[in-house]
Enzyme design. Structure first.
Site, PDB file in Angstrom:
ATOM      1  N   ASP A 294     -35.919  19.009 -66.124  1.00 42.96           N
ATOM      2  CA  ASP A 294     -34.878  18.827 -65.111  1.00 42.96           C
ATOM      3  C   ASP A 294     -34.037  17.623 -65.506  1.00 42.96           C
ATOM      4  O   ASP A 294     -34.568  16.520 -65.708  1.00 42.96           O
ATOM      5  CB  ASP A 294     -35.499  18.612 -63.732  1.00 42.96           C
ATOM      6  CG  ASP A 294     -34.438  18.427 -62.657  1.00 42.96           C
ATOM      7  OD1 ASP A 294     -33.759  19.406 -62.315  1.00 42.96           O
ATOM      8  OD2 ASP A 294     -34.279  17.275 -62.189  1.00 42.96           O
TER       9      ASP A 294
ATOM     10  N   GLU B  63     -32.197  24.111 -67.482  1.00 45.17           N
ATOM     11  CA  GLU B  63     -31.158  24.749 -66.680  1.00 45.17           C
ATOM     12  C   GLU B  63     -29.804  24.682 -67.389  1.00 45.17           C
ATOM     13  O   GLU B  63     -29.522  23.747 -68.135  1.00 45.17           O
ATOM     14  CB  GLU B  63     -31.077  24.076 -65.309  1.00 45.17           C
ATOM     15  CG  GLU B  63     -30.919  22.577 -65.355  1.00 45.17           C
ATOM     16  CD  GLU B  63     -31.041  21.947 -63.991  1.00 45.17           C
ATOM     17  OE1 GLU B  63     -30.865  22.680 -62.998  1.00 45.17           O
ATOM     18  OE2 GLU B  63     -31.314  20.748 -63.900  1.00 45.17           O
TER      19      GLU B  63
ATOM     20  N   ASP C 178     -37.315  15.701 -58.654  1.00 45.54           N
ATOM     21  CA  ASP C 178     -37.083  16.124 -60.036  1.00 45.54           C
ATOM     22  C   ASP C 178     -38.309  16.814 -60.627  1.00 45.54           C
ATOM     23  O   ASP C 178     -38.178  17.785 -61.386  1.00 45.54           O
ATOM     24  CB  ASP C 178     -36.703  14.907 -60.882  1.00 45.54           C
ATOM     25  CG  ASP C 178     -35.399  14.273 -60.414  1.00 45.54           C
ATOM     26  OD1 ASP C 178     -34.589  14.989 -59.795  1.00 45.54           O
ATOM     27  OD2 ASP C 178     -35.199  13.066 -60.656  1.00 45.54           O
TER      28      ASP C 178
END
Length: 397
Positions: A187, A271, A356
């Protein structure tokens, strides 16, 4: 696989002048070709019935030899490869523009992003490299001759902050390493550059924030210097070197982080952030500099080729996947989660974790799911395989 290698050159005054001449010819060829392409586009826009074929790289070079090179004798003082590659890059830039992947090409200015490309017989020997017409160029470090499988066919020489660099591509064999973790999720954030699903945290160096006041001070002292004077040029070089130092510090940190992740994890889930959209968002104006200072895109770019080099696999999770709003324990999804809430609390199961870390665990689960789908197995097949492995382990024991 191909890897890029770039190093600084150790040159004298004569070589510096020759490199500047090559960069000037390449810049002039680019600008002349861009002006011609603009005229063609304007003509085709006005005269819809009598359109002219848009010139290719070969057409641009033939026009340059016939019209421009004959009236500019200093073209003969440099290698013919410099204008050829400049027009080739211009043609590629227009292809990207027509495909709407990049913007319209711009004219180049002297002293900004000066570079040129040469090809031909290139020889590498310890701390020096021989390029066509220019000759032997010394370097500050030992060149990687033992790792490359063949001599490079072309090199690109560029200028940054009054320093010249040379780069080329190397053909190297992948070097798979032993992995400590099979799956991991990453993340990315502002407070912490990268948070892994294992709980490891990597902080960004924030080099621009560290030297922001120094840059502002140097630019403030340079405001009244006469444009083009020697003192103005010296001050501009100092500012450019400080910017280069900031970029080098950021790249060094990112290289260490991405190398560690690629070497020790088999499948990595990350991501797909819309970094350009985040920088253009007016609501994030206060954090725009911080977002650019962290280097999200550069981290992903380095992971893409380092996973191939070290035998790992990179899984890109969709940007609309709610990794931060979803509970990693029960899968319950929240409707909203403000940025100031740094602790994730699930209202259904009572799970509590760092925001996170929770997002990194969800990215890891999504990477596992996408990997299973890529292998052609659904969730039922996955459960059956795990049960068979568990039964086999029990029978053996």
């Amino acid at each position: 696989m191909l890897l890029g290698f770039k190093t600084q050159l150790k040159i004298n005054k004569q070589q510096r002048l020759l490199l500047a001449q090559h960069a000037g010819v390449a810049r002039h060829a680019w600008n002349q070709g861009l002006a011609l392409c603009q005229q063609v586009l304007i003509h085709n826009k006005i005269n819809t019935k009598d359109k002219i074929k848009f010139p290719t790289a070969i057409d641009l070079h033939q026009w340059l030899v016939a019209s421009i090179k004959s009236t500019h004798p200093w073209y003969d003082q440099v290698s013919k490869c410099a204008p050829q590659y400049a027009l080739r890059y211009l043609s590629d830039a227009f292809k990207s523009f027509f495909q709407k992947s990049k913007g319209f090409p711009k004219f180049k200015k002297k002293g900004k992003h000066d570079s040129f490309t040469l090809d031909g017989i290139i020889k590498i020997n310890y701390r020096k490299i021989k390029v066509p017409l220019i000759g032997w160029l010394k370097t500050y470090e030992i060149l990687p001759t033992e790792y490359q499988l063949y001599q490079p066919k072309s090199v690109t020489i560029s200028k940054q902050a009054n320093q010249w660099f040379i780069s080329w591509k190397l053909e190297v064999n992948p070097k798979p390493t032993e992995k400590n973790q099979e799956f991991v999720g990453i993340d990315l954030g502002i407070n912490h550059l990268a948070t892994l699903s294992t709980g490891e945290i990597f902080n960004g160096v924030k080099s621009y924030k560290k030297y922001e006041k120094k840059i502002a001070r140097m630019q403030y002292l340079n405001r009244h210097k006469k444009l083009g004077s020697n003192n103005y040029k010296k001050s501009q070089i100092k500012i450019a070197r400080l910017h280069q130092k900031i970029g080098n510090i950021r790249k060094d940190t990112l290289h260490k982080i991405t190398t560690y992740i690629s070497k020790n994890h088999a499948i990595i889930g990350i991501e797909n952030l819309n970094v350009s959209g985040m920088l253009a968002n007016g609501k994030l104006s206060k954090t725009t500099k911080t977002i650019g200072d962290m280097g999200f895109y550069e981290l992903r770019r380095q992971l893409e080729y380092k996973t191939q080099l070290y035998g790992s696999k990179l899984i890109i999770v969709d940007r609309f996947y709610p990794s931060s709003k979803t509970c990693s324990n029960c899968g319950e999804k929240k409707t909203s989660l403000p940025l100031f809430q740094r602790v994730f609390k699930c209202n259904k199961c009572g799970f509590e974790s760092d925001r996170d870390v929770n997002a990194a665990i969800n990215l890891k689960k999504e990477a596992v799911r996408l990997t299973v789908l890529a292998c052609g197995l659904d969730s039922a097949d996955t459960a059956r395989v795990k049960q068979e492995k568990r039964a086999t382990f029990v029978s053996i024991s």
